[in-house]
Scaffold this active site. Structure first.
Site, PDB file in Angstrom:
ATOM      1  N   GLU A   1       9.980   1.900  10.425  1.00 22.41           N
ATOM      2  CA  GLU A   1      11.008   2.878  10.031  1.00 22.41           C
ATOM      3  C   GLU A   1      10.328   4.231  10.120  1.00 22.41           C
ATOM      4  OE1 GLU A   1      14.089   2.287   9.348  1.00 22.41           O
ATOM      5  OE2 GLU A   1      14.091   0.119   9.096  1.00 22.41           O
TER       6      GLU A   1
ATOM      7  N   LYS B   1       0.845  -1.194   0.000  1.00 19.11           N
ATOM      8  CA  LYS B   1       0.000   0.000   0.000  1.00 19.11           C
ATOM      9  C   LYS B   1       0.885   1.250   0.000  1.00 19.11           C
ATOM     10  CE  LYS B   1      -1.817   2.977   2.636  1.00 19.11           C
ATOM     11  NZ  LYS B   1      -1.780   4.170   1.772  1.00 19.11           N
TER      12      LYS B   1
HETATM   13  P1  NAD Z   1       2.478   8.775   7.180  1.00 23.37           P
HETATM   14  O1  NAD Z   1       2.764   8.125   8.487  1.00 23.37           O
HETATM   15  O2  NAD Z   1       1.467   9.839   7.137  1.00 23.37           O
HETATM   16  O3  NAD Z   1       1.999   7.692   6.102  1.00 23.37           O
HETATM   17  C1  NAD Z   1       2.808   6.586   5.748  1.00 23.37           C
HETATM   18  C2  NAD Z   1       1.926   5.518   5.152  1.00 23.37           C
HETATM   19  O4  NAD Z   1       1.067   4.994   6.167  1.00 23.37           O
HETATM   20  C3  NAD Z   1       1.007   6.003   4.033  1.00 23.37           C
HETATM   21  O5  NAD Z   1       0.920   5.006   3.052  1.00 23.37           O
HETATM   22  C4  NAD Z   1      -0.323   6.160   4.751  1.00 23.37           C
HETATM   23  O6  NAD Z   1      -1.426   6.080   3.896  1.00 23.37           O
HETATM   24  C5  NAD Z   1      -0.273   4.985   5.705  1.00 23.37           C
HETATM   25  N1  NAD Z   1      -1.150   5.058   6.874  1.00 23.37           N
HETATM   26  C6  NAD Z   1      -1.552   6.150   7.560  1.00 23.37           C
HETATM   27  N2  NAD Z   1      -2.366   5.791   8.576  1.00 23.37           N
HETATM   28  C7  NAD Z   1      -2.473   4.446   8.541  1.00 23.37           C
HETATM   29  C8  NAD Z   1      -3.160   3.480   9.337  1.00 23.37           C
HETATM   30  N3  NAD Z   1      -3.905   3.831  10.367  1.00 23.37           N
HETATM   31  N4  NAD Z   1      -3.039   2.177   9.011  1.00 23.37           N
HETATM   32  C9  NAD Z   1      -2.267   1.790   7.981  1.00 23.37           C
HETATM   33  N5  NAD Z   1      -1.604   2.656   7.174  1.00 23.37           N
HETATM   34  C10 NAD Z   1      -1.690   3.972   7.464  1.00 23.37           C
HETATM   35  O7  NAD Z   1       3.889   9.256   6.660  1.00 23.37           O
HETATM   36  P2  NAD Z   1       4.183  10.113   5.344  1.00 23.37           P
HETATM   37  O8  NAD Z   1       3.739  11.510   5.621  1.00 23.37           O
HETATM   38  O9  NAD Z   1       3.693   9.395   4.146  1.00 23.37           O
HETATM   39  O10 NAD Z   1       5.780  10.045   5.300  1.00 23.37           O
HETATM   40  C11 NAD Z   1       6.582  10.905   6.002  1.00 23.37           C
HETATM   41  C12 NAD Z   1       7.106  10.257   7.271  1.00 23.37           C
HETATM   42  O11 NAD Z   1       7.771   9.036   6.963  1.00 23.37           O
HETATM   43  C13 NAD Z   1       8.140  11.100   7.977  1.00 23.37           C
HETATM   44  O12 NAD Z   1       7.894  11.102   9.365  1.00 23.37           O
HETATM   45  C14 NAD Z   1       9.440  10.397   7.687  1.00 23.37           C
HETATM   46  O13 NAD Z   1      10.447  10.611   8.623  1.00 23.37           O
HETATM   47  C15 NAD Z   1       9.014   8.978   7.649  1.00 23.37           C
HETATM   48  N6  NAD Z   1       9.996   8.184   6.889  1.00 23.37           N
HETATM   49  C16 NAD Z   1      10.819   7.323   7.570  1.00 23.37           C
HETATM   50  C17 NAD Z   1      11.794   6.590   6.884  1.00 23.37           C
HETATM   51  C18 NAD Z   1      12.718   5.630   7.605  1.00 23.37           C
HETATM   52  O14 NAD Z   1      13.325   4.802   6.934  1.00 23.37           O
HETATM   53  N7  NAD Z   1      12.858   5.711   8.912  1.00 23.37           N
HETATM   54  C19 NAD Z   1      11.920   6.738   5.494  1.00 23.37           C
HETATM   55  C20 NAD Z   1      11.069   7.640   4.844  1.00 23.37           C
HETATM   56  C21 NAD Z   1      10.106   8.346   5.556  1.00 23.37           C
END
Ligand code: NAD
Length: 494
Positions: A254, A179
């Site tokens: 992550e 997803k």
């Molecule tokens: P997000 O947490 O808003 O969303 C990430 C994913 O989770 C999306 O696909 C979203 O649709 C899904 N999601 C949201 N709520 C959910 C739920 N309740 N159940 C299942 N899936 C759900 O993050 P974002 O805004 O897309 O990305 C940015 C964040 O990701 C930043 O905090 C960044 O630091 C982090 N990030 C971490 C790494 C790492 O390797 N540590 C790498 C890239 C990004």
């Protein structure tokens, strides 16, 4: 703008695209704000079909039981197919994320291809264990795929990050449902088609698109999902881990970061300056591993920060498809507003705006901002504690190594850290005392796929990388066999 986006993006289940249905969500080009496509959101019933397809492909094969060299052949064909479509994939990713096209071609798509080569090679060298210390038995430990993986990806580097999860999951014999972020479905939709063009059997990789609370949550809660790999924000991670925990499903998380980039006066200052600029402004500033808290030793701070600001003001912001662009637009309008909001937060907390903090209105309706740097009043300031996830550097100064390490560790996050110094004792202390999953010395980001990657504290749980992925995506199985017939006690025979 070349308009090559499909009009509609749907799920891809059991080897075929799903007909458009469900809630339509807009997909936009961040460089213009223009709506370029539409995503049909998968509801719980569609997620159920995707998980069922993955379940069938796992439970009835052939994928999990395929000879390793056959699985390697498919993985290597996928690598080549991705490389053959580098222009198409990079363009789709650019249209959706606003990341610089040149970097997408050179780094992200190349990385996506490499992920398949890496795991193909890794599984070719895997072996189990044999314990023979007890001569009456031979005890053998083998590793088996776990089952159906739910893979959830963010929007900041969709292809590079999601391809790593897919490659790892399927290399070890699992099947999966991916997803992507609802903001960035385009390149990954094409990528999943390409996996099948390369010969991946139907049902091994399935794709569902939609919002986290709808499609993502349905995936995490589905009883047919055996493990969840998540990359995204810390709060989302907490929620997903809690949901998965209720079903005792293992997860890797992550998550976010607020990583310290420490510039000691013993550093090669030119290198440190180049590294600090790359650390915060690469990937349009939207990266979990950004060196977003720049700690500079006071003796060199004025000169270093002046030079950093001068270079920042010369960064070429603009069209992500232009060859000479260094910083493209931010991913969405709400995200741009949130990032710019931190300039006001910094000044209201007693910080000083050094440069940027404004939109680039002269570049049209795209979500362009001036790369920004602030002098923070102290490490408790929100600009030093909260992940901004944009081209926004927060500076602090320090006097001693002790102070630098204490500042680096005074964070709820612990993803990565950068250390710039040519003094060995300083480097050794910093690398051993900094509480972060990765420490890079005298280099900007260096992602070694063989080594574990992941965070301490609120930056994550678990690791990704060669052996870390093997441990996550396989179940160890212990089999004990007597080496000769045993003289068993004969209960009830006396
Ligand atoms: P997000 O947490 O808003 O969303 C990430 C994913 O989770 C999306 O696909 C979203 O649709 C899904 N999601 C949201 N709520 C959910 C739920 N309740 N159940 C299942 N899936 C759900 O993050 P974002 O805004 O897309 O990305 C940015 C964040 O990701 C930043 O905090 C960044 O630091 C982090 N990030 C971490 C790494 C790492 O390797 N540590 C790498 C890239 C990004």
């Amino acid at each position: 703008m070349p308009h090559t986006a499909p009009t509609t993006v749907t799920s891809f289940i059991d080897g075929a695209s799903v007909a458009p249905a469900g809630e339509p969500l807009p997909v936009s080009y961040p460089a213009s704000g223009e709506r370029i496509s539409e995503l049909c959101e998968a509801d719980a019933a569609e997620v159920d079909r995707a998980v069922s397809a993955a379940r069938k492909a796992f439970d009835h094969g052939p994928w999990p039981g395929l000879a390793t060299d056959k699985r390697q052949d498919v993985l290597l064909k996928i690598r080549q197919t991705v490389l053959d479509h580098v222009d198409e994939l990079a363009l789709l990713e650019c249209l959706n994320t606003g990341l610089v096209l040149r970097e997408l071609k050179d780094r992200h798509v190349a990385r996506a291809a490499y992920n398949f080569r890496f795991f193909a090679e890794f599984i070719g060298q895997m072996a189990g264990q044999v314990y023979g210390q007890n001569p009456a038995y031979q005890t053998v430990v083998t590793r088996e795929p776990v089952g159906v993986a739910g893979l959830i990806a963010p929007w900041n580097a969709p292809l590079a990050l999601a391809s790593m999860k897919v490659a790892a999951a399927i290399a070890f014999g699992n099947t999966c449902v991916l997803k992507p972020s609802e903001q960035t479905p385009l390149a990954l939709a094409r990528f999943v088609e390409l996996l099948h063009e390369a010969g991946l059997p139907d049902g091994v990789v399935n794709l569902v698109n939609g919002r986290g609370a709808v499609t993502g949550q349905a995936l995490v809660d589905h009883p047919g999902v055996d493990l969840v790999s998540f990359t995204g924000g810390t709060e989302t991670g907490r929620q997903i881990m809690a949901s998965a925990g209720r079903r005792l499903v293992p997860t890797t998380m992550e998550l976010g970061g607020k990583s310290a980039n420490i510039i000691f006066d013993s550093a090669d200052i030119d290198q440190a300056l180049n590294g600090a600029l790359l650390g915060i402004f690469s990937n349009n500033g939207q990266q979990c591993l950004a060196g977003s808290r720049i700690l500079v030793q006071r003796s060199i701070a004025d000169d270093f920060i002046d030079r950093f600001v001068a270079r920042t003001e010369r960064i070429r912001v603009g069209d992500p498809m232009a060859d000479d662009t260094e910083l493209g637009p931010l991913a969405s309008e709400p995200h741009m507003r949130r990032v710019l909001g931190y300039a006001d937060i910094a000044t209201s907390e007693g910080g000083r705006l050094l440069t940027g903090g404004q939109r680039r209105d002269d570049l049209g309706d795209g979500y362009y901002v001036k790369p920004t740097a602030v002098m923070a009043p102290n490490n408790d300031a929100r600009v030093c504690q909260e992940e901004i996830f944009g081209p926004f550097a927060s500076f602090l100064t320090f006097d001693t190594v002790d102070e630098a390490i204490a500042l680096a560790n005074a964070s709820t996050f612990g993803l990565v850290s950068y250390v710039w110094s040519n003094d060995l004792p300083t480097v050794m202390r910093a690398t051993s005392e900094i509480r972060a999953g990765v420490v890079w010395v005298n280099t900007p980001m260096m992602r070694e796929l063989r080594a574990p990657f992941g965070g301490y504290k609120d930056s994550g749980v678990g690791r990704e990388g060669g052996e870390a992925c093997r441990d996550f995506y396989t179940e160890p199985k212990t089999v004990s066999i007597p080496t000769a017939p045993l003289a068993l006690r004969r209960l009830g025979d006396n």
